[in-house]
Design an enzyme around this catalytic site. Structure first.
Site, PDB file in Angstrom:
ATOM      1  N   CYS A   1     -17.490 -12.920 -98.220  1.00 18.22           N
ATOM      2  CA  CYS A   1     -18.735 -12.178 -98.034  1.00 18.22           C
ATOM      3  C   CYS A   1     -18.747 -11.471 -96.684  1.00 18.22           C
ATOM      4  O   CYS A   1     -18.314 -12.037 -95.682  1.00 18.22           O
ATOM      5  CB  CYS A   1     -19.929 -13.130 -98.048  1.00 18.22           C
ATOM      6  SG  CYS A   1     -20.035 -14.253 -99.443  1.00 18.22           S
ATOM      7  N   CYS A   2     -19.258 -10.270 -96.690  1.00 18.30           N
ATOM      8  CA  CYS A   2     -19.588  -9.555 -95.457  1.00 18.30           C
ATOM      9  C   CYS A   2     -20.775  -8.662 -95.776  1.00 18.30           C
ATOM     10  O   CYS A   2     -21.277  -8.673 -96.905  1.00 18.30           O
ATOM     11  CB  CYS A   2     -18.390  -8.788 -94.891  1.00 18.30           C
ATOM     12  SG  CYS A   2     -17.862  -7.342 -95.830  1.00 18.30           S
ATOM     13  N   TRP A   3     -21.250  -7.898 -94.808  1.00 25.62           N
ATOM     14  CA  TRP A   3     -22.482  -7.128 -94.988  1.00 25.62           C
ATOM     15  C   TRP A   3     -22.442  -6.279 -96.261  1.00 25.62           C
ATOM     16  O   TRP A   3     -23.359  -6.311 -97.066  1.00 25.62           O
ATOM     17  CB  TRP A   3     -22.735  -6.282 -93.744  1.00 25.62           C
ATOM     18  CG  TRP A   3     -24.121  -5.705 -93.691  1.00 25.62           C
ATOM     19  CD1 TRP A   3     -24.428  -4.381 -93.659  1.00 25.62           C
ATOM     20  CD2 TRP A   3     -25.361  -6.401 -93.664  1.00 25.62           C
ATOM     21  NE1 TRP A   3     -25.799  -4.217 -93.615  1.00 25.62           N
ATOM     22  CE2 TRP A   3     -26.404  -5.453 -93.618  1.00 25.62           C
ATOM     23  CE3 TRP A   3     -25.711  -7.750 -93.686  1.00 25.62           C
ATOM     24  CZ2 TRP A   3     -27.741  -5.793 -93.583  1.00 25.62           C
ATOM     25  CZ3 TRP A   3     -27.047  -8.094 -93.654  1.00 25.62           C
ATOM     26  CH2 TRP A   3     -28.047  -7.127 -93.602  1.00 25.62           C
TER      27      TRP A   3
END
Length: 145
Positions: free
Chosen positions: A64-66
């Site tokens: 997950c990232c932005w």
């Protein structure tokens, strides 16, 4: 199932991913912002989760990232990993069926809790297609590495 999970910040659905996977009976290996002793940048965290999958310490991964884009790019740099950025249940099912994806990439910004549940349902219900054309595409992607 052992699932390696990485996030570059503990925001959005990052903690919910871990909570939901454990609720479903999975063992979670945490990386990045989910593991305080580790570097939490998206490239490092996603690589760590992808290496767990590629090296057999985990059967699947979630990164997950932005936006989810950087996490998927970093994970896909690891040989043997097929990471897919999924924004809904349909893309998660397709990633598992047609691409035999083994790492799910999520956007911390765009994924709601309701979407997370639907994406995980589709991801874990999905299985790789046995269709010869689909298998040929997956083999070709593996050969590109």
């Amino acid at each position: 199932m052992r699932i390696s999970v990485a996030a570059d910040e503990n925001t959005g659905v990052a903690a919910a991913v871990v909570e939901e996977l454990r609720r479903r009976g999975h063992e979670v290996i945490a990386h990045g912002a989910l593991a305080p002793e580790e570097r939490d940048d998206w490239a490092w965290a996603s690589e760590a989760a992808a290496r767990d999958v590629a090296e057999g310490r985990a059967e699947q991964g979630v990164v997950c990232c932005w936006t989810g884009t950087g996490a998927s790019i970093a994970a896909n740099k690891v040989a043997g990993v097929r990471a897919a950025l999924c924004v809904d249940a349909y893309s998660a099912d397709g990633a598992r069926t047609w691409n035999d994806a083994n790492v799910l990439a999520l956007s911390l910004r765009l994924t709601s809790r309701a979407q997370l549940d639907e994406i995980l349902d589709a991801w874990f219900a999905g299985a790789a297609s046995a269709d010869p054309g689909d298998r040929a595409n997956i083999a070709h992607v593996d050969a590109i590495e």
